[in-house]
Design a protein around this motif. Sequence first.
Motif, PDB file in Angstrom:
ATOM      1  N   SER A   1       0.848  -1.173   0.000  1.00  0.00           N
ATOM      2  CA  SER A   1       0.000   0.000   0.000  1.00  0.00           C
ATOM      3  C   SER A   1       0.901   1.246   0.000  1.00  0.00           C
ATOM      4  N   ASN A   2       0.585   2.196  -0.851  1.00  0.00           N
ATOM      5  CA  ASN A   2       1.350   3.437  -0.943  1.00  0.00           C
ATOM      6  C   ASN A   2       2.657   3.319  -1.749  1.00  0.00           C
ATOM      7  N   ALA A   3       2.886   2.159  -2.383  1.00  0.00           N
ATOM      8  CA  ALA A   3       4.122   1.977  -3.157  1.00  0.00           C
ATOM      9  C   ALA A   3       4.114   2.769  -4.468  1.00  0.00           C
ATOM     10  N   GLY A   4       2.930   3.254  -4.858  1.00  0.00           N
ATOM     11  CA  GLY A   4       2.845   4.012  -6.114  1.00  0.00           C
ATOM     12  C   GLY A   4       2.228   3.194  -7.236  1.00  0.00           C
ATOM     13  N   LYS A   5       1.475   2.162  -6.871  1.00  0.00           N
ATOM     14  CA  LYS A   5       0.886   1.255  -7.865  1.00  0.00           C
ATOM     15  C   LYS A   5      -0.165   1.965  -8.725  1.00  0.00           C
ATOM     16  N   SER A   6      -1.062   2.687  -8.082  1.00  0.00           N
ATOM     17  CA  SER A   6      -2.104   3.374  -8.855  1.00  0.00           C
ATOM     18  C   SER A   6      -1.491   4.425  -9.774  1.00  0.00           C
ATOM     19  N   SER A   7      -0.495   5.142  -9.260  1.00  0.00           N
ATOM     20  CA  SER A   7       0.156   6.168 -10.086  1.00  0.00           C
ATOM     21  C   SER A   7       0.846   5.528 -11.283  1.00  0.00           C
ATOM     22  N   ALA A   8       1.445   4.363 -11.079  1.00  0.00           N
ATOM     23  CA  ALA A   8       2.114   3.660 -12.182  1.00  0.00           C
ATOM     24  C   ALA A   8       1.092   3.201 -13.219  1.00  0.00           C
TER      25      ALA A   8
ATOM     26  N   THR B   1      -5.737   6.623  -6.832  1.00  0.00           N
ATOM     27  CA  THR B   1      -4.597   6.751  -5.924  1.00  0.00           C
ATOM     28  C   THR B   1      -5.174   6.791  -4.509  1.00  0.00           C
ATOM     29  N   SER B   2      -4.432   6.198  -3.615  1.00  0.00           N
ATOM     30  CA  SER B   2      -5.051   5.881  -2.337  1.00  0.00           C
ATOM     31  C   SER B   2      -5.022   7.025  -1.342  1.00  0.00           C
ATOM     32  N   SER B   3      -6.144   7.717  -1.218  1.00  0.00           N
ATOM     33  CA  SER B   3      -6.230   8.744  -0.182  1.00  0.00           C
ATOM     34  C   SER B   3      -6.346   8.051   1.179  1.00  0.00           C
TER      35      SER B   3
ATOM     36  N   SER C   1       9.524   2.488  -7.841  1.00  0.00           N
ATOM     37  CA  SER C   1       8.703   3.667  -8.099  1.00  0.00           C
ATOM     38  C   SER C   1       9.239   4.917  -7.390  1.00  0.00           C
ATOM     39  N   LYS C   2       8.665   6.041  -7.752  1.00  0.00           N
ATOM     40  CA  LYS C   2       9.002   7.349  -7.162  1.00  0.00           C
ATOM     41  C   LYS C   2      10.490   7.663  -7.343  1.00  0.00           C
ATOM     42  N   ALA C   3      11.027   7.272  -8.503  1.00  0.00           N
ATOM     43  CA  ALA C   3      12.463   7.417  -8.769  1.00  0.00           C
ATOM     44  C   ALA C   3      12.922   8.874  -8.663  1.00  0.00           C
ATOM     45  N   ASP C   4      11.997   9.805  -8.881  1.00  0.00           N
ATOM     46  CA  ASP C   4      12.365  11.231  -8.781  1.00  0.00           C
ATOM     47  C   ASP C   4      12.701  11.641  -7.357  1.00  0.00           C
ATOM     48  N   LYS C   5      12.386  10.775  -6.387  1.00  0.00           N
ATOM     49  CA  LYS C   5      12.688  11.094  -4.983  1.00  0.00           C
ATOM     50  C   LYS C   5      14.168  10.913  -4.652  1.00  0.00           C
ATOM     51  N   LEU C   6      14.911  10.249  -5.552  1.00  0.00           N
ATOM     52  CA  LEU C   6      16.353  10.068  -5.316  1.00  0.00           C
ATOM     53  C   LEU C   6      17.152  10.763  -6.398  1.00  0.00           C
TER      54      LEU C   6
ATOM     55  N   SER D   1       9.375   6.992 -12.631  1.00  0.00           N
ATOM     56  CA  SER D   1       8.798   8.158 -11.975  1.00  0.00           C
ATOM     57  C   SER D   1       7.486   8.485 -12.670  1.00  0.00           C
ATOM     58  N   ALA D   2       6.387   8.244 -11.960  1.00  0.00           N
ATOM     59  CA  ALA D   2       5.073   8.553 -12.534  1.00  0.00           C
ATOM     60  C   ALA D   2       4.913  10.068 -12.654  1.00  0.00           C
ATOM     61  N   VAL D   3       5.597  10.804 -11.797  1.00  0.00           N
ATOM     62  CA  VAL D   3       5.519  12.264 -11.817  1.00  0.00           C
ATOM     63  C   VAL D   3       6.228  12.817 -13.059  1.00  0.00           C
ATOM     64  N   LYS D   4       7.438  12.338 -13.284  1.00  0.00           N
ATOM     65  CA  LYS D   4       8.211  12.843 -14.429  1.00  0.00           C
ATOM     66  C   LYS D   4       7.980  12.041 -15.698  1.00  0.00           C
TER      67      LYS D   4
HETATM   68  P1  GDP Z   1      -0.659   2.959  -4.168  1.00  0.00           P
HETATM   69  O1  GDP Z   1      -1.227   2.922  -2.792  1.00  0.00           O
HETATM   70  O2  GDP Z   1       0.427   1.931  -4.334  1.00  0.00           O
HETATM   71  O3  GDP Z   1      -1.666   2.882  -5.267  1.00  0.00           O
HETATM   72  O4  GDP Z   1       0.138   4.340  -4.310  1.00  0.00           O
HETATM   73  P2  GDP Z   1      -0.297   5.718  -5.011  1.00  0.00           P
HETATM   74  O5  GDP Z   1      -0.137   5.637  -6.493  1.00  0.00           O
HETATM   75  O6  GDP Z   1      -1.607   6.138  -4.454  1.00  0.00           O
HETATM   76  O7  GDP Z   1       0.885   6.662  -4.482  1.00  0.00           O
HETATM   77  C1  GDP Z   1       1.135   6.857  -3.107  1.00  0.00           C
HETATM   78  C2  GDP Z   1       1.725   8.232  -2.897  1.00  0.00           C
HETATM   79  O8  GDP Z   1       2.964   8.345  -3.577  1.00  0.00           O
HETATM   80  C3  GDP Z   1       0.850   9.345  -3.446  1.00  0.00           C
HETATM   81  O9  GDP Z   1       0.932  10.448  -2.578  1.00  0.00           O
HETATM   82  C4  GDP Z   1       1.468   9.668  -4.789  1.00  0.00           C
HETATM   83  O10 GDP Z   1       1.252  10.995  -5.205  1.00  0.00           O
HETATM   84  C5  GDP Z   1       2.945   9.404  -4.513  1.00  0.00           C
HETATM   85  N1  GDP Z   1       3.644   8.987  -5.753  1.00  0.00           N
HETATM   86  C6  GDP Z   1       3.305   7.973  -6.570  1.00  0.00           C
HETATM   87  N2  GDP Z   1       4.160   7.877  -7.614  1.00  0.00           N
HETATM   88  C7  GDP Z   1       5.048   8.880  -7.461  1.00  0.00           C
HETATM   89  C8  GDP Z   1       6.196   9.321  -8.218  1.00  0.00           C
HETATM   90  O11 GDP Z   1       6.562   8.785  -9.271  1.00  0.00           O
HETATM   91  N3  GDP Z   1       6.899  10.377  -7.710  1.00  0.00           N
HETATM   92  C9  GDP Z   1       6.546  10.996  -6.560  1.00  0.00           C
HETATM   93  N4  GDP Z   1       7.292  12.009  -6.143  1.00  0.00           N
HETATM   94  N5  GDP Z   1       5.473  10.629  -5.833  1.00  0.00           N
HETATM   95  C10 GDP Z   1       4.740   9.579  -6.265  1.00  0.00           C
END
Ligand code: GDP
Length: 200
Positions: free
Chosen positions: A35-42, A55-57, A145-150, A179-182
């Motif tokens: 949970s929160n790994a960035g799956k939905s964003s990917a 994306t998981s609020s 995921s979230k590669a832009d964080k490093l 990086s789903a963001v970039k």
């Molecule tokens: P899920 O629970 O695995 O589906 O994760 P989400 O896709 O909801 O992402 C969890 C959190 O990480 C959210 O606040 C997203 O905005 C953030 N996030 C997801 N992907 C990225 C990314 O590529 N870069 C950054 N900086 N944040 C991300």
Amino acid sequence: MTEINFNTIKFVTSVPYMKGRPAERGIEIAFAGRSNAGKSSALNAMANRKSMAKTSSVPGKTQHINLFSLKEDLLIADLPGYGYAKVPPREKKRWQEEMTNYILNRECLKGIILLMDIRHPLTDLDRAMLDLAVRGNREVHIVLSKADKLKSGARAKTLSDMNKALRGLTIPWSIQTLSAVKKDGVKELQDHIRFWYESD
Ligand code: GDP
């Protein structure tokens, strides 16, 4: 190369239990991760959508498998995120059994896209998922995921450490950063799905 139009992905159904899932047909590719790994964003980045996958609020809330179709014979299964602390133990146990059943027995499952936050990869639960993939003899494509964080140096080091840590894995596996963001790594992810589809 086979045409897969990622933009035309369609929602099929959302099922709370594996037994309610659609019949075996074509190939299925599962998206898994904490949970929160960035799956939905990917998933959204893969499909060029803003909010196809939610994306998981509220992390851990969606204990459903959401199924999408990319082609008539190519389904994507968005598995519930694991590891959310507030899920009651009984619910956790049920999902563990469901996941085990799904990964071991779903015949059309071609491979698992396993999302891990690049800052905290390979947690105990990720290892448990990998063990399950090995038991089921499933291919795994790991997405950091979230590669832009490093910064790029730390990113490369994590990738290299992961390659070392996974060296003994006895199933076909591969790894990439995203990086789903970039939108870095989106094409690589799409290409891997194409590769699985074509190599079936
Ligand atoms: P899920 O629970 O695995 O589906 O994760 P989400 O896709 O909801 O992402 C969890 C959190 O990480 C959210 O606040 C997203 O905005 C953030 N996030 C997801 N992907 C990225 C990314 O590529 N870069 C950054 N900086 N944040 C991300």
